[in-house]
Design a protein around this motif. Structure first.
Motif, PDB file in Angstrom:
ATOM      1  N   ALA A 276       0.828  -1.204   0.000  1.00  0.00           N
ATOM      2  CA  ALA A 276       0.000   0.000   0.000  1.00  0.00           C
ATOM      3  C   ALA A 276       0.869   1.264   0.000  1.00  0.00           C
ATOM      4  CB  ALA A 276      -0.937   0.000   1.207  1.00  0.00           C
ATOM      5  N   LEU A 277       1.953   1.228   0.768  1.00  0.00           N
ATOM      6  CA  LEU A 277       2.869   2.371   0.789  1.00  0.00           C
ATOM      7  C   LEU A 277       3.546   2.523  -0.573  1.00  0.00           C
ATOM      8  CD1 LEU A 277       4.355   4.674   2.288  1.00  0.00           C
ATOM      9  CD2 LEU A 277       6.081   2.980   2.918  1.00  0.00           C
ATOM     10  N   GLN A 278       3.978   1.414  -1.172  1.00  0.00           N
ATOM     11  CA  GLN A 278       4.633   1.474  -2.482  1.00  0.00           C
ATOM     12  C   GLN A 278       3.696   2.063  -3.533  1.00  0.00           C
ATOM     13  OE1 GLN A 278       7.828   1.012  -2.722  1.00  0.00           O
ATOM     14  NE2 GLN A 278       8.019   0.208  -0.664  1.00  0.00           N
ATOM     15  N   LYS A 279       2.421   1.705  -3.475  1.00  0.00           N
ATOM     16  CA  LYS A 279       1.429   2.251  -4.402  1.00  0.00           C
ATOM     17  C   LYS A 279       1.285   3.750  -4.178  1.00  0.00           C
ATOM     18  CE  LYS A 279      -3.328   1.548  -5.976  1.00  0.00           C
ATOM     19  NZ  LYS A 279      -4.231   2.582  -5.556  1.00  0.00           N
ATOM     20  N   GLN A 280       1.217   4.166  -2.915  1.00  0.00           N
ATOM     21  CA  GLN A 280       1.103   5.591  -2.596  1.00  0.00           C
ATOM     22  C   GLN A 280       2.321   6.354  -3.111  1.00  0.00           C
ATOM     23  OE1 GLN A 280      -1.393   7.258  -1.637  1.00  0.00           O
ATOM     24  NE2 GLN A 280      -0.760   9.060  -0.495  1.00  0.00           N
ATOM     25  N   ILE A 281       3.510   5.788  -2.934  1.00  0.00           N
ATOM     26  CA  ILE A 281       4.739   6.432  -3.427  1.00  0.00           C
ATOM     27  C   ILE A 281       4.665   6.607  -4.939  1.00  0.00           C
ATOM     28  CG2 ILE A 281       7.214   6.076  -3.803  1.00  0.00           C
ATOM     29  CD1 ILE A 281       7.242   4.742  -0.952  1.00  0.00           C
ATOM     30  N   ASP A 282       4.280   5.544  -5.660  1.00  0.00           N
ATOM     31  CA  ASP A 282       4.183   5.624  -7.122  1.00  0.00           C
ATOM     32  C   ASP A 282       3.174   6.678  -7.559  1.00  0.00           C
ATOM     33  OD1 ASP A 282       6.122   3.651  -7.438  1.00  0.00           O
ATOM     34  OD2 ASP A 282       4.645   2.034  -7.633  1.00  0.00           O
ATOM     35  N   GLU A 283       2.034   6.737  -6.888  1.00  0.00           N
ATOM     36  CA  GLU A 283       1.017   7.734  -7.225  1.00  0.00           C
ATOM     37  C   GLU A 283       1.497   9.148  -6.921  1.00  0.00           C
ATOM     38  OE1 GLU A 283      -2.569   6.424  -5.247  1.00  0.00           O
ATOM     39  OE2 GLU A 283      -2.932   4.879  -6.763  1.00  0.00           O
ATOM     40  N   MET A 284       2.257   9.297  -5.856  1.00  0.00           N
ATOM     41  CA  MET A 284       2.803  10.619  -5.528  1.00  0.00           C
ATOM     42  C   MET A 284       3.838  11.060  -6.557  1.00  0.00           C
ATOM     43  SD  MET A 284       3.002  10.648  -1.356  1.00  0.00           S
ATOM     44  CE  MET A 284       4.066  12.099  -1.351  1.00  0.00           C
ATOM     45  N   ILE A 285       4.636  10.125  -7.051  1.00  0.00           N
ATOM     46  CA  ILE A 285       5.621  10.465  -8.091  1.00  0.00           C
ATOM     47  C   ILE A 285       4.896  10.930  -9.351  1.00  0.00           C
ATOM     48  CG2 ILE A 285       7.372   9.501  -9.640  1.00  0.00           C
ATOM     49  CD1 ILE A 285       8.248   7.736  -7.154  1.00  0.00           C
ATOM     50  N   GLU A 286       3.845  10.227  -9.748  1.00  0.00           N
ATOM     51  CA  GLU A 286       3.048  10.646 -10.910  1.00  0.00           C
ATOM     52  C   GLU A 286       2.448  12.030 -10.681  1.00  0.00           C
ATOM     53  OE1 GLU A 286       2.729   9.185 -13.940  1.00  0.00           O
ATOM     54  OE2 GLU A 286       4.237   7.786 -13.182  1.00  0.00           O
ATOM     55  N   THR A 287       1.965  12.271  -9.481  1.00  0.00           N
ATOM     56  CA  THR A 287       1.383  13.564  -9.129  1.00  0.00           C
ATOM     57  C   THR A 287       2.438  14.663  -9.185  1.00  0.00           C
ATOM     58  OG1 THR A 287      -0.231  12.438  -7.714  1.00  0.00           O
ATOM     59  CG2 THR A 287       0.077  14.806  -7.344  1.00  0.00           C
ATOM     60  N   LEU A 288       3.632  14.367  -8.692  1.00  0.00           N
ATOM     61  CA  LEU A 288       4.745  15.321  -8.718  1.00  0.00           C
ATOM     62  C   LEU A 288       5.040  15.746 -10.157  1.00  0.00           C
ATOM     63  CD1 LEU A 288       7.134  16.736  -7.202  1.00  0.00           C
ATOM     64  CD2 LEU A 288       8.439  14.654  -7.663  1.00  0.00           C
ATOM     65  N   TYR A 289       5.120  14.777 -11.058  1.00  0.00           N
ATOM     66  CA  TYR A 289       5.417  15.090 -12.459  1.00  0.00           C
ATOM     67  C   TYR A 289       4.275  15.861 -13.121  1.00  0.00           C
ATOM     68  CZ  TYR A 289       9.384  11.885 -12.149  1.00  0.00           C
ATOM     69  OH  TYR A 289      10.558  11.270 -11.799  1.00  0.00           O
ATOM     70  N   ALA A 290       3.042  15.527 -12.776  1.00  0.00           N
ATOM     71  CA  ALA A 290       1.892  16.193 -13.370  1.00  0.00           C
ATOM     72  C   ALA A 290       1.749  17.623 -12.873  1.00  0.00           C
ATOM     73  CB  ALA A 290       0.617  15.400 -13.076  1.00  0.00           C
ATOM     74  N   ALA A 291       2.257  17.924 -11.682  1.00  0.00           N
ATOM     75  CA  ALA A 291       2.022  19.227 -11.047  1.00  0.00           C
ATOM     76  C   ALA A 291       2.531  20.419 -11.858  1.00  0.00           C
ATOM     77  CB  ALA A 291       2.581  19.221  -9.632  1.00  0.00           C
ATOM     78  N   PRO A 292       3.697  20.538 -12.364  1.00  0.00           N
ATOM     79  CA  PRO A 292       4.937  19.827 -12.059  1.00  0.00           C
ATOM     80  C   PRO A 292       5.622  20.460 -10.855  1.00  0.00           C
ATOM     81  CG  PRO A 292       5.372  21.401 -13.793  1.00  0.00           C
ATOM     82  CD  PRO A 292       3.899  21.543 -13.414  1.00  0.00           C
ATOM     83  N   GLY A 293       6.394  19.632 -10.150  1.00  0.00           N
ATOM     84  CA  GLY A 293       7.126  20.120  -8.996  1.00  0.00           C
ATOM     85  C   GLY A 293       8.433  19.379  -8.843  1.00  0.00           C
ATOM     86  N   LEU A 294       9.208  19.782  -7.843  1.00  0.00           N
ATOM     87  CA  LEU A 294      10.479  19.126  -7.541  1.00  0.00           C
ATOM     88  C   LEU A 294      10.344  18.162  -6.376  1.00  0.00           C
ATOM     89  CD1 LEU A 294      12.916  22.174  -7.820  1.00  0.00           C
ATOM     90  CD2 LEU A 294      12.362  20.463  -9.567  1.00  0.00           C
ATOM     91  N   GLY A 295       9.417  18.461  -5.447  1.00  0.00           N
ATOM     92  CA  GLY A 295       9.213  17.612  -4.278  1.00  0.00           C
ATOM     93  C   GLY A 295       7.756  17.635  -3.867  1.00  0.00           C
ATOM     94  N   LEU A 296       7.337  16.547  -3.195  1.00  0.00           N
ATOM     95  CA  LEU A 296       5.957  16.433  -2.746  1.00  0.00           C
ATOM     96  C   LEU A 296       5.947  15.605  -1.468  1.00  0.00           C
ATOM     97  CD1 LEU A 296       2.946  17.032  -3.522  1.00  0.00           C
ATOM     98  CD2 LEU A 296       2.956  14.793  -4.659  1.00  0.00           C
ATOM     99  N   ALA A 297       5.457  16.204  -0.386  1.00  0.00           N
ATOM    100  CA  ALA A 297       5.363  15.517   0.905  1.00  0.00           C
ATOM    101  C   ALA A 297       3.991  14.862   1.029  1.00  0.00           C
ATOM    102  CB  ALA A 297       5.579  16.502   2.044  1.00  0.00           C
ATOM    103  N   ALA A 298       3.931  13.747   1.733  1.00  0.00           N
ATOM    104  CA  ALA A 298       2.680  12.993   1.888  1.00  0.00           C
ATOM    105  C   ALA A 298       1.510  13.858   2.369  1.00  0.00           C
ATOM    106  CB  ALA A 298       2.904  11.792   2.801  1.00  0.00           C
ATOM    107  N   PRO A 299       1.688  14.759   3.351  1.00  0.00           N
ATOM    108  CA  PRO A 299       0.553  15.584   3.767  1.00  0.00           C
ATOM    109  C   PRO A 299      -0.045  16.426   2.635  1.00  0.00           C
ATOM    110  CG  PRO A 299       2.241  15.643   5.442  1.00  0.00           C
ATOM    111  CD  PRO A 299       2.844  14.958   4.243  1.00  0.00           C
ATOM    112  N   GLN A 300       0.744  16.725   1.615  1.00  0.00           N
ATOM    113  CA  GLN A 300       0.248  17.526   0.499  1.00  0.00           C
ATOM    114  C   GLN A 300      -0.766  16.778  -0.368  1.00  0.00           C
ATOM    115  OE1 GLN A 300       4.406  18.904  -0.690  1.00  0.00           O
ATOM    116  NE2 GLN A 300       3.100  20.618  -1.289  1.00  0.00           N
ATOM    117  N   VAL A 301      -0.869  15.457  -0.163  1.00  0.00           N
ATOM    118  CA  VAL A 301      -1.903  14.681  -0.856  1.00  0.00           C
ATOM    119  C   VAL A 301      -2.854  14.059   0.162  1.00  0.00           C
ATOM    120  CG1 VAL A 301      -0.565  14.296  -2.964  1.00  0.00           C
ATOM    121  CG2 VAL A 301      -0.400  12.646  -1.087  1.00  0.00           C
ATOM    122  N   GLY A 302      -2.892  14.644   1.365  1.00  0.00           N
ATOM    123  CA  GLY A 302      -3.827  14.214   2.394  1.00  0.00           C
ATOM    124  C   GLY A 302      -3.402  12.995   3.194  1.00  0.00           C
TER     125      GLY A 302
END
Length: 175
Positions: free
Chosen positions: A27-53
């Motif tokens: 579940a954590l690995q899935k969340q990490i992968d989804e956050m990486i996709e979100t980071l690229y789509a944003a686009p940004g350089l970094g994304l902390a877990a609280p930023q996606v709730g």
């Protein structure tokens, strides 16, 4: 893979200390992968877990869009339960935040940091960062501690930010 919604200021999850990652599982690995996709789509350089709730202590980052960064620091990479062990030097530079879109301000940060945490497999890592990488580490660790970059502004800049934010709320707008 779905792109996650980036939580905007003043969402409560952004203003509270996140909880330690206790289990490295699928579940954590899935969340990490989804956050990486979100980071690229944003686009940004970094994304902390609280930023996606997600109120856990980890962040993802990728400086590959920054040509001046060394190849060894290109990612995407993840740091679980990060802790800054050392800070030295000082620099003031423009900083932005995906949770406060479109708002940039000069922020004073340490020039060099030593970060300790776990990689995505749960193995201990230590990373020394300077310049932009050090700034990113400090920004993302602030996020998991419930601190936004606004708290790093001078009193005058903080006052201007909050006045602008209140005006936007009155007009029914948001960041």
């Amino acid at each position: 893979m779905p792109v996650l919604e980036i939580v905007k200021y003043p969402a409560p999850v952004l203003l509270q200390r996140a909880e330690e990652v206790r289990e490295v599982d699928g579940a954590l690995q899935k969340q990490i992968d989804e956050m990486i996709e979100t980071l690229y789509a944003a686009p940004g350089l970094g994304l902390a877990a609280p930023q996606v709730g997600d109120s856990r202590r980890f962040f993802v980052y990728d400086l590959s869009v920054q040509e001046e960064e060394p190849v060894a620091r290109k990612g995407p990479l993840v740091v679980l339960n990060p802790e800054i062990l050392e800070m030295e030097g000082e620099e003031v530079s423009d900083e932005g935040c995906l949770s406060i879109p479109g708002y940039h301000e000069k922020v004073k940060r340490a020039y060099r940091v030593l970060l300790r945490g776990l990689d995505r497999e749960g193995k201990e890592i230590r990373i020394e960062g300077e310049g932009l990488l050090a700034r990113l580490f400090q920004h993302e660790v602030d996020h998991i501690n419930g601190v936004l970059m606004v708290e790093r502004f001078s009193s005058l800049k903080k006052d201007i930010f909050f006045r602008k934010f209140k005006k936007m709320l009155k007009q029914g707008e948001s960041f």
